[in-house]
Design an enzyme around this catalytic site. Sequence first.
Site: not given
Ligand SMILES: NC(=O)c1ccc[n+]([C@@H]2O[C@H](COP(=O)([O-])OP(=O)(O)OC[C@H]3O[C@@H](n4cnc5c(N)ncnc54)[C@H](O)[C@@H]3O)[C@@H](O)[C@H]2O)c1
Ligand SMILES: O=C(O)C[C@H](O)C(=O)O
Length: 330
Positions: A131, A160, A188
């Site tokens: 996240g 990445d 990231h």
């Molecule tokens: N590091 C990376 O490379 C990378 C890549 C893609 C996405 N992400 C990040 O991953 C995260 C999730 O992405 P997603 O597309 O699944 O989002 P999403 O909104 O589809 O799902 C997030 C889920 O988390 C739940 N949530 C929120 N707060 C919570 C808590 N305190 N405890 C438990 N659950 C909780 C929400 O209810 C939701 O179901 C985002 O922050 C996104 O930016 C990171």
């Molecule tokens: O959710 C985002 O902001 C982008 C995500 O971290 C990604 O690298 O695809």
Amino acid sequence: MTRTPVNVTVTGAAGQIGYALLFRIASGHLLGADVPVNLRLLEIPQGVKAAEGVAMELDDCAFPLLRDITITDQANVAFDGANVALLVGARPRTAGMERGDLLSANGGIFGPQGKAINDNAADDIKVLVVGNPANTNALIAQRNAPDVPAERFTAMTRLDHNRAVAQLAKKAGVTVEDVKKVTIWGNHSATQYPDLFHAEISGKAAFDAVGADQEWVENFFIPKVAKRGAEIIEVRGASSAASAANAAIDHVYTWVNGTPAGDWTSMGIVSDGSYGVPEGLISSFPVTTANGTFEIVQGLDLSEFDRKRIDASVGELAEERDAVQELGLI
Ligand SMILES: NC(=O)c1ccc[n+]([C@@H]2O[C@H](COP(=O)([O-])OP(=O)(O)OC[C@H]3O[C@@H](n4cnc5c(N)ncnc54)[C@H](O)[C@@H]3O)[C@@H](O)[C@H]2O)c1
Ligand SMILES: O=C(O)C[C@H](O)C(=O)O
């Protein structure tokens, strides 16, 4: 031989990444094809029903390795006895939100989750934070878990890393297996430094294999990888999910099962001061893994070009750390 199931906790289990992740964990891709798992799914109260629906689908797959599923909105329950924790759920940035607001909202999630891990997880807990902002969320969780060794908290830069490998393979006209020793340095975020200068393609210097084309490296390769997340959001209309879940699987699988000989991977880990990255920041480094532990690859010669880009991304991490410190989150 019957093995004891490994407890895997996934937060944000009802989200997009959760949906792409859980079925692969349950089918043996996270830990190995002979390792049974118990899933512990943590959601916010409004997400619990959807998580129950996902659990119904998991049941319907009749996965031989899936032993048990717990669904909860209580962090202490979700992390009870956890061996592996994938922290996916986070507060996304919404219109009008300042960076301080975003860090503060996420501090309210990752602080208590770090404490719940500290108080309830198994002694061998391994944590991956997905996240966003992943590195600083990992720092908040780690600092709230003083009894857990700091190196058990990691942040995901494997997506990445995989993006960089794919771009290099495409440019050189080879398969991804021919691309080795790529590194993502730093955060990231768009400031990350995808480094091909220490990489190899088919056994020779990657820079030469892509035609020694500095212009391509600076104006195509680096921004393409660093801004790929934003590009996916623009083109797909939602942030990367299946590729992010795949990278989370790769990250943990490599951590547990080791990097192949002659290669390394990229992980966001607590800095020990290597390569001038201030101690304590969670920054991405080149690492090798073996027997469930990792080591930073040492001795790489950094050019002025490398140094400038690493320093810029690490500078951003230091600013984020200072901001969460000021907010009293660490
Ligand atoms: N590091 C990376 O490379 C990378 C890549 C893609 C996405 N992400 C990040 O991953 C995260 C999730 O992405 P997603 O597309 O699944 O989002 P999403 O909104 O589809 O799902 C997030 C889920 O988390 C739940 N949530 C929120 N707060 C919570 C808590 N305190 N405890 C438990 N659950 C909780 C929400 O209810 C939701 O179901 C985002 O922050 C996104 O930016 C990171
Ligand atoms: O959710 C985002 O902001 C982008 C995500 O971290 C990604 O690298 O695809």
